[in-house]
Design a protein around this motif. Structure first.
Motif, PDB file in Angstrom:
ATOM      1  N   LEU A  16      10.820  -1.502 -30.028  1.00 31.82           N
ATOM      2  CA  LEU A  16      10.328  -0.139 -29.923  1.00 31.82           C
ATOM      3  C   LEU A  16      10.793   0.491 -28.615  1.00 31.82           C
ATOM      4  O   LEU A  16      10.907  -0.185 -27.601  1.00 31.82           O
ATOM      5  CB  LEU A  16       8.800  -0.105 -29.998  1.00 31.82           C
ATOM      6  N   VAL A  17      11.019   1.782 -28.680  1.00 34.47           N
ATOM      7  CA  VAL A  17      11.521   2.537 -27.540  1.00 34.47           C
ATOM      8  C   VAL A  17      10.699   3.819 -27.405  1.00 34.47           C
ATOM      9  O   VAL A  17      10.338   4.435 -28.412  1.00 34.47           O
ATOM     10  CB  VAL A  17      13.008   2.893 -27.770  1.00 34.47           C
ATOM     11  N   GLY A  18      10.399   4.219 -26.177  1.00 37.06           N
ATOM     12  CA  GLY A  18       9.832   5.535 -25.924  1.00 37.06           C
ATOM     13  C   GLY A  18       8.400   5.749 -26.377  1.00 37.06           C
ATOM     14  O   GLY A  18       8.057   6.849 -26.800  1.00 37.06           O
ATOM     15  N   LEU A  19       7.558   4.716 -26.277  1.00 39.94           N
ATOM     16  CA  LEU A  19       6.137   4.899 -26.618  1.00 39.94           C
ATOM     17  C   LEU A  19       5.494   5.845 -25.614  1.00 39.94           C
ATOM     18  O   LEU A  19       5.566   5.610 -24.403  1.00 39.94           O
ATOM     19  CB  LEU A  19       5.409   3.558 -26.564  1.00 39.94           C
ATOM     20  N   ARG A  20       4.865   6.918 -26.113  1.00 43.15           N
ATOM     21  CA  ARG A  20       4.245   7.914 -25.240  1.00 43.15           C
ATOM     22  C   ARG A  20       2.971   8.464 -25.873  1.00 43.15           C
ATOM     23  O   ARG A  20       2.802   8.425 -27.082  1.00 43.15           O
ATOM     24  CB  ARG A  20       5.203   9.092 -25.011  1.00 43.15           C
TER      25      ARG A  20
END
Length: 123
Positions: A85-89
């Protein structure tokens, strides 16, 4: 019920970067919009493949979206692939944190960091 035109549209953009398949998600991922993600993940699964799911553009994710990702993680392991996963915000990151799902995925700040992790010997 909210009219469909007022809902934020969900999209999945698929690209290949440095031998990794990147799925960039945008909009709202829920029961009604999960099928395009399922289809894209199914198409990306292959032995030895690295799949990066970029969540930076995702404004909302419900339990259906989380379950799609969790189930695909298991399918990827069985296929000899890896799902990261990338860019959890924002609220999406909070949901992953509350459920503990952030502990079962490799997570990167952005696609550049994820790709660097492999070049530098980590993942």
């Amino acid at each position: 019920m909210e009219p469909e035109a007022d809902r934020e549209r969900f999209t999945v953009a698929v690209t290949t970067v440095d031998a990794a398949v990147v799925l960039a998600l945008a909009g709202e991922l829920d029961h009604d919009t999960a099928q395009p993600l399922r289809d894209a993940l199914d198409s990306a699964l292959a032995p030895g493949r690295r799949i990066l799911v970029d969540l930076a553009g995702l404004g909302f994710c419900d339990s259906t979206g989380l379950n799609v990702l969790l189930n695909t993680r298991l399918d990827a392991q069985q296929a000899g692939a890896v799902l990261e996963l990338v860019g959890l915000r924002g609220p999406v990151a909070r949901m992953f944190r509350i459920t503990g799902a952030d502990g079962v995925f490799p997570i990167h700040a952005d696609v550049t960091e994820a790709l660097s992790a492999v070049r530098d010997g980590g993942a």
